[in-house]
Design a protein around this motif. Structure first.
Motif, PDB file in Angstrom:
ATOM      1  N   ASP A 108       0.813  -1.208   0.000  1.00  0.00           N
ATOM      2  CA  ASP A 108       0.000   0.000   0.000  1.00  0.00           C
ATOM      3  C   ASP A 108       0.851   1.265   0.000  1.00  0.00           C
ATOM      4  O   ASP A 108       0.414   2.320  -0.473  1.00  0.00           O
ATOM      5  CB  ASP A 108      -0.920   0.018   1.215  1.00  0.00           C
ATOM      6  N   PRO A 162      -3.251   2.196  -2.966  1.00  0.00           N
ATOM      7  CA  PRO A 162      -4.451   3.025  -2.917  1.00  0.00           C
ATOM      8  C   PRO A 162      -4.495   3.983  -4.106  1.00  0.00           C
ATOM      9  O   PRO A 162      -3.459   4.530  -4.519  1.00  0.00           O
ATOM     10  CB  PRO A 162      -4.302   3.781  -1.591  1.00  0.00           C
ATOM     11  N   ARG A 205     -11.868   6.710  -1.739  1.00  0.00           N
ATOM     12  CA  ARG A 205     -10.431   6.930  -1.604  1.00  0.00           C
ATOM     13  C   ARG A 205     -10.108   7.684  -0.328  1.00  0.00           C
ATOM     14  O   ARG A 205      -9.188   7.331   0.416  1.00  0.00           O
ATOM     15  CB  ARG A 205      -9.920   7.713  -2.811  1.00  0.00           C
ATOM     16  N   GLY A 208      -9.966   5.643   2.612  1.00  0.00           N
ATOM     17  CA  GLY A 208      -8.916   4.622   2.629  1.00  0.00           C
ATOM     18  C   GLY A 208      -9.386   3.273   2.158  1.00  0.00           C
ATOM     19  O   GLY A 208      -8.790   2.254   2.503  1.00  0.00           O
ATOM     20  N   TRP A 211      -8.607   0.688  -3.798  1.00  0.00           N
ATOM     21  CA  TRP A 211      -7.327   0.151  -4.243  1.00  0.00           C
ATOM     22  C   TRP A 211      -7.344  -0.096  -5.745  1.00  0.00           C
ATOM     23  O   TRP A 211      -8.389  -0.401  -6.327  1.00  0.00           O
ATOM     24  CB  TRP A 211      -7.035  -1.176  -3.540  1.00  0.00           C
TER      25      TRP A 211
END
Length: 327
Positions: A108, A162, A205, A208, A211
């Motif tokens: 990530d 992300p 986004r 969080g 992806w």
């Protein structure tokens, strides 16, 4: 089991570091004198994780961006340090869970390879890394590069990270392209449905939970967005561009998010999908999802299904599916 970031100087972390140093003394005759500083394990250039099982600190592990002066390391490497499981907590899968969480957090953060140093007197660690797909490195680095007992391993990471604001219009393009195969099986309504708006994607986004998978040119070719529903994570959408289909990308995105959800203490993944479309219901069944009966849906999932019916998605049989996550 919960796995969460902690500062390197956290008391629980330091207790376990003290234990692993005693383990080094027992096996090698002295502690590991590699210097570690708390700031090295702060995002986005590092993280330190603590696993807690049944309320007891069970294991630790961290990764950091390696020094550029180290031979054989890359700018996108993540170096694992202080992997350890308390003796009373071993044989419970703690080490594998911590290792998986380190890989996920490094992925990530944009890291593309894990690297590590271990020793010949730690056969359990060597077996763990081999089982997880790590391979020996010829390059040697760090304080013990010249030691005959030092052993070095690495593992490439998937191109997941992300999504950024610049990626969001590309995610819309992926959704449009992923919808076209529905027209070929008589489901033109689905194929013509608008993709999520940039604002909707941005909300995921910012939370969080958005992806993307990137090709070798750094362009997104698949994505997954998720919400929090009940005591689980609800996959709102997962789509792969048809040009990149049948490569396991969707499965790897789902597994990545499953790891994130499990480490955060969530109990399940859910999604809604078409029961009979080969790349929908049957596909998710192969990934471990099971159909949830309508009369067993929670109020929130019932509301999600009502919104789908209102939108016209129930022209073909549609279901809720669930995949449990081990604690």
């Amino acid at each position: 089991m919960l796995i969460e970031p902690r500062p390197l100087d956290d008391p629980d972390v330091q207790d376990l570091i003290g234990e692993v140093q005693l383990e080094y003394v027992r096996r090698y005759g002295g502690p590991d004198d590699t210097e570690l500083a708390p700031h090295e394990f702060e995002p986005p250039r590092g993280v330190f994780l603590l696993a807690v099982a049944d309320g007891v600190p069970a294991g630790i592990g961290g990764w950091r961006a390696p020094e550029h002066s180290h031979r054989g390391v890359r700018d996108d490497d993540a170096e694992i340090k202080r992997m350890y499981v308390r003796a009373s907590m071993r044989r419970r899968g703690v080490a594998a869970r911590v290792l998986g969480a380190l890989e996920r957090t490094a992925t990530d953060a944009g890291r593309r390879r894990m690297i590590l140093e271990t020793g010949s007197e730690q056969p359990e660690a060597i077996a763990l890394y081999a089982k997880a797909g790590y391979v020996p490195m010829t390059e040697r680095f760090g304080l013990y590069a010249e030691s005959p007992t030092a052993m070095y391993y690495c593992k490439e990471l998937p191109p997941i990270r992300p999504a950024t604001d610049d990626d969001l219009p590309v995610l819309q393009e992926i959704e449009r392209a992923a919808g076209k195969p529905f027209a070929e099986i008589g489901m033109a309504f689905v194929a013509d449905d608008d993709p999520p708006s940039v604002e909707e994607l941005r909300a995921h986004r910012d939370a969080g939970r958005c992806w993307a998978w990137f090709d070798e040119q750094g362009r997104a070719v698949a994505y997954l967005v998720a919400d929090l529903v009940d005591n689980g994570v609800h996959i709102e959408q997962v789509s792969v561009h048809p040009d990149h289909a049948r490569r396991g990308i969707g499965r790897k995105l789902i597994d990545h998010v499953a790891g994130w959800a499990r480490d955060a203490g969530f109990g399940s993944l859910t999604l809604t999908t078409y029961r009979d479309v080969p790349w929908n219901g049957p596909y998710y069944a192969r990934l471990g999802f099971h159909t949830v009966a309508d009369d067993a849906l929670s109020p929130v999932l019932t509301r999600i299904r009502a919104e789908e019916r209102k939108h016209g998605l129930d022209r073909w049989p549609r279901i809720v599916m669930r995949r449990g996550l081990e604690a």
